[in-house]
Motif scaffolding. Structure first.
Motif, PDB file in Angstrom:
ATOM      1  N   LEU A 274      -3.034  33.239   1.481  1.00  0.00           N
ATOM      2  CA  LEU A 274      -2.585  33.791   0.199  1.00  0.00           C
ATOM      3  C   LEU A 274      -3.652  34.710  -0.387  1.00  0.00           C
ATOM      4  N   ALA A 275      -4.894  34.292  -0.326  1.00  0.00           N
ATOM      5  CA  ALA A 275      -6.000  35.113  -0.842  1.00  0.00           C
ATOM      6  C   ALA A 275      -6.139  36.397  -0.027  1.00  0.00           C
ATOM      7  N   ALA A 276      -5.996  36.292   1.285  1.00  0.00           N
ATOM      8  CA  ALA A 276      -6.087  37.468   2.145  1.00  0.00           C
ATOM      9  C   ALA A 276      -4.945  38.442   1.844  1.00  0.00           C
ATOM     10  N   GLY A 277      -3.755  37.906   1.672  1.00  0.00           N
ATOM     11  CA  GLY A 277      -2.599  38.745   1.343  1.00  0.00           C
ATOM     12  C   GLY A 277      -2.768  39.442   0.009  1.00  0.00           C
TER      13      GLY A 277
ATOM     14  N   ASP B 250      -6.183  37.535  12.660  1.00  0.00           N
ATOM     15  CA  ASP B 250      -5.024  36.834  13.205  1.00  0.00           C
ATOM     16  C   ASP B 250      -4.661  35.565  12.432  1.00  0.00           C
ATOM     17  N   GLN B 251      -4.781  35.617  11.089  1.00  0.00           N
ATOM     18  CA  GLN B 251      -4.401  34.468  10.265  1.00  0.00           C
ATOM     19  C   GLN B 251      -2.981  34.601   9.728  1.00  0.00           C
ATOM     20  N   LEU B 252      -2.519  35.831   9.559  1.00  0.00           N
ATOM     21  CA  LEU B 252      -1.162  36.099   9.087  1.00  0.00           C
ATOM     22  C   LEU B 252      -0.482  37.005  10.100  1.00  0.00           C
ATOM     23  N   SER B 253       0.833  36.967  10.131  1.00  0.00           N
ATOM     24  CA  SER B 253       1.546  37.813  11.090  1.00  0.00           C
ATOM     25  C   SER B 253       1.333  39.288  10.749  1.00  0.00           C
ATOM     26  N   THR B 254       1.315  40.097  11.768  1.00  0.00           N
ATOM     27  CA  THR B 254       1.122  41.532  11.591  1.00  0.00           C
ATOM     28  C   THR B 254       2.259  42.129  10.768  1.00  0.00           C
ATOM     29  N   VAL B 255       3.473  41.662  10.992  1.00  0.00           N
ATOM     30  CA  VAL B 255       4.619  42.168  10.230  1.00  0.00           C
ATOM     31  C   VAL B 255       4.434  41.870   8.740  1.00  0.00           C
ATOM     32  N   LEU B 256       3.979  40.667   8.418  1.00  0.00           N
ATOM     33  CA  LEU B 256       3.732  40.314   7.014  1.00  0.00           C
ATOM     34  C   LEU B 256       2.621  41.167   6.434  1.00  0.00           C
ATOM     35  N   LEU B 257       1.553  41.374   7.186  1.00  0.00           N
ATOM     36  CA  LEU B 257       0.441  42.195   6.700  1.00  0.00           C
ATOM     37  C   LEU B 257       0.878  43.636   6.447  1.00  0.00           C
TER      38      LEU B 257
ATOM     39  N   ALA C  41      -1.214  49.421  12.670  1.00  0.00           N
ATOM     40  CA  ALA C  41      -1.097  48.070  13.240  1.00  0.00           C
ATOM     41  C   ALA C  41      -0.879  48.129  14.744  1.00  0.00           C
ATOM     42  N   TYR C  42      -0.052  49.062  15.178  1.00  0.00           N
ATOM     43  CA  TYR C  42       0.184  49.225  16.610  1.00  0.00           C
ATOM     44  C   TYR C  42      -1.113  49.623  17.327  1.00  0.00           C
ATOM     45  N   ALA C  43      -1.821  50.604  16.759  1.00  0.00           N
ATOM     46  CA  ALA C  43      -3.066  51.078  17.375  1.00  0.00           C
ATOM     47  C   ALA C  43      -4.110  49.965  17.449  1.00  0.00           C
ATOM     48  N   VAL C  44      -4.241  49.196  16.387  1.00  0.00           N
ATOM     49  CA  VAL C  44      -5.205  48.091  16.375  1.00  0.00           C
ATOM     50  C   VAL C  44      -4.817  47.045  17.408  1.00  0.00           C
ATOM     51  N   SER C  45      -3.536  46.748  17.479  1.00  0.00           N
ATOM     52  CA  SER C  45      -3.072  45.734  18.429  1.00  0.00           C
ATOM     53  C   SER C  45      -3.286  46.173  19.865  1.00  0.00           C
ATOM     54  N   VAL C  46      -3.032  47.439  20.156  1.00  0.00           N
ATOM     55  CA  VAL C  46      -3.269  47.951  21.511  1.00  0.00           C
ATOM     56  C   VAL C  46      -4.759  47.909  21.811  1.00  0.00           C
ATOM     57  N   TRP C  47      -5.562  48.353  20.863  1.00  0.00           N
ATOM     58  CA  TRP C  47      -7.012  48.349  21.046  1.00  0.00           C
ATOM     59  C   TRP C  47      -7.538  46.931  21.272  1.00  0.00           C
ATOM     60  N   ALA C  48      -6.988  45.981  20.502  1.00  0.00           N
ATOM     61  CA  ALA C  48      -7.455  44.597  20.615  1.00  0.00           C
ATOM     62  C   ALA C  48      -6.819  43.863  21.795  1.00  0.00           C
TER      63      ALA C  48
ATOM     64  N   ASN D  30      -0.051  41.891  22.195  1.00  0.00           N
ATOM     65  CA  ASN D  30       1.332  42.318  22.239  1.00  0.00           C
ATOM     66  C   ASN D  30       1.947  41.930  20.903  1.00  0.00           C
ATOM     67  N   LEU D  31       2.288  42.920  20.074  1.00  0.00           N
ATOM     68  CA  LEU D  31       2.821  42.629  18.738  1.00  0.00           C
ATOM     69  C   LEU D  31       4.103  41.806  18.785  1.00  0.00           C
ATOM     70  N   ALA D  32       4.923  42.027  19.794  1.00  0.00           N
ATOM     71  CA  ALA D  32       6.207  41.329  19.860  1.00  0.00           C
ATOM     72  C   ALA D  32       6.036  39.832  20.106  1.00  0.00           C
ATOM     73  N   SER D  33       5.130  39.471  20.996  1.00  0.00           N
ATOM     74  CA  SER D  33       5.003  38.055  21.355  1.00  0.00           C
ATOM     75  C   SER D  33       3.772  37.382  20.757  1.00  0.00           C
ATOM     76  N   GLY D  34       2.806  38.171  20.326  1.00  0.00           N
ATOM     77  CA  GLY D  34       1.575  37.588  19.799  1.00  0.00           C
ATOM     78  C   GLY D  34       0.616  37.191  20.907  1.00  0.00           C
ATOM     79  N   ALA D  35       1.030  37.376  22.162  1.00  0.00           N
ATOM     80  CA  ALA D  35       0.175  37.002  23.286  1.00  0.00           C
ATOM     81  C   ALA D  35      -0.774  38.149  23.636  1.00  0.00           C
ATOM     82  N   GLU D  36      -1.884  37.775  24.243  1.00  0.00           N
ATOM     83  CA  GLU D  36      -2.807  38.802  24.715  1.00  0.00           C
ATOM     84  C   GLU D  36      -2.182  39.517  25.898  1.00  0.00           C
ATOM     85  N   ILE D  37      -2.331  40.838  25.919  1.00  0.00           N
ATOM     86  CA  ILE D  37      -1.799  41.645  27.010  1.00  0.00           C
ATOM     87  C   ILE D  37      -2.594  41.318  28.284  1.00  0.00           C
ATOM     88  N   GLY D  38      -1.875  41.113  29.365  1.00  0.00           N
ATOM     89  CA  GLY D  38      -2.533  40.825  30.643  1.00  0.00           C
ATOM     90  C   GLY D  38      -2.770  39.351  30.878  1.00  0.00           C
TER      91      GLY D  38
END
Length: 158
Positions: A4-7, A36-43, A138-145, A148-156
């Motif tokens: 809540l504080a982060a949001g 990675d404390q809140l969902s990317t969609v919510l952020l 958000a997409y760029a950060v997720s790709v860089w990090a 996978n935004l859709a599943s929340g899993a690490e790519i690979g």
């Protein structure tokens, strides 16, 4: 409670960044995505709503700019307002699609108020621009990090 504080911090930084007060919200959003404390969609939603709300403040200031355009405390100076007005007259309401851009974005939202752009149209164009910017970030950060935004899993990783 930390979420809540982060949001709230993200909302506040996005709100202030969209007003005529110089600030930045992209680094806050990036940090929270990586935490990675809140969902990317919510952020992205929180940042977008805050940023759009700040732009509405600019639009409102533009509606009353005649009253304070000469005030020393008013941060949008006449040359900046004139440049944004020329841009707005040249490209019309579609220039609001650049409301996300540094330097010209905030004055454009003030000029939209000065030129009496209807609020519903202002909200539509600014929402597209500002939300699009945060989605791209958000997409760029997720790709860089490597997420996978859709599943929340690490790519690979399986």
């Amino acid at each position: 409670m930390a979420g809540l504080a982060a949001g709230f911090a993200l909302f506040l930084s996005a709100f202030v960044a969209a007003t005529i007060i110089p600030a930045q919200s992209e680094s806050v959003l990036t940090g929270l995505i990586l935490a990675d404390q809140l969902s990317t969609v919510l952020l992205v939603t929180i940042a977008s709503v805050g940023n759009i709300a700040g732009s509405v403040v600019n639009w409102g200031l533009g509606r009353g700019v005649d009253r304070f355009s000469e005030a020393r405390w008013f941060p949008v100076k006449k040359p900046m307002l004139d440049r944004a007005t020329r841009w707005y007259h040249r490209y019309g309401r579609w220039s609001l699609l650049l409301s996300w851009a540094p330097i010209i974005g905030d004055p454009l939202t003030v000029v939209a108020g000065v030129l009496r752009e209807p609020l519903w149209r202002f909200l539509l164009l600014v929402s597209i621009a500002k939300t699009g910017r945060y989605v791209f970030l958000a997409y760029a950060v997720s790709v860089w990090a490597g997420y996978n935004l859709a599943s929340g899993a690490e790519i690979g990783k399986h």
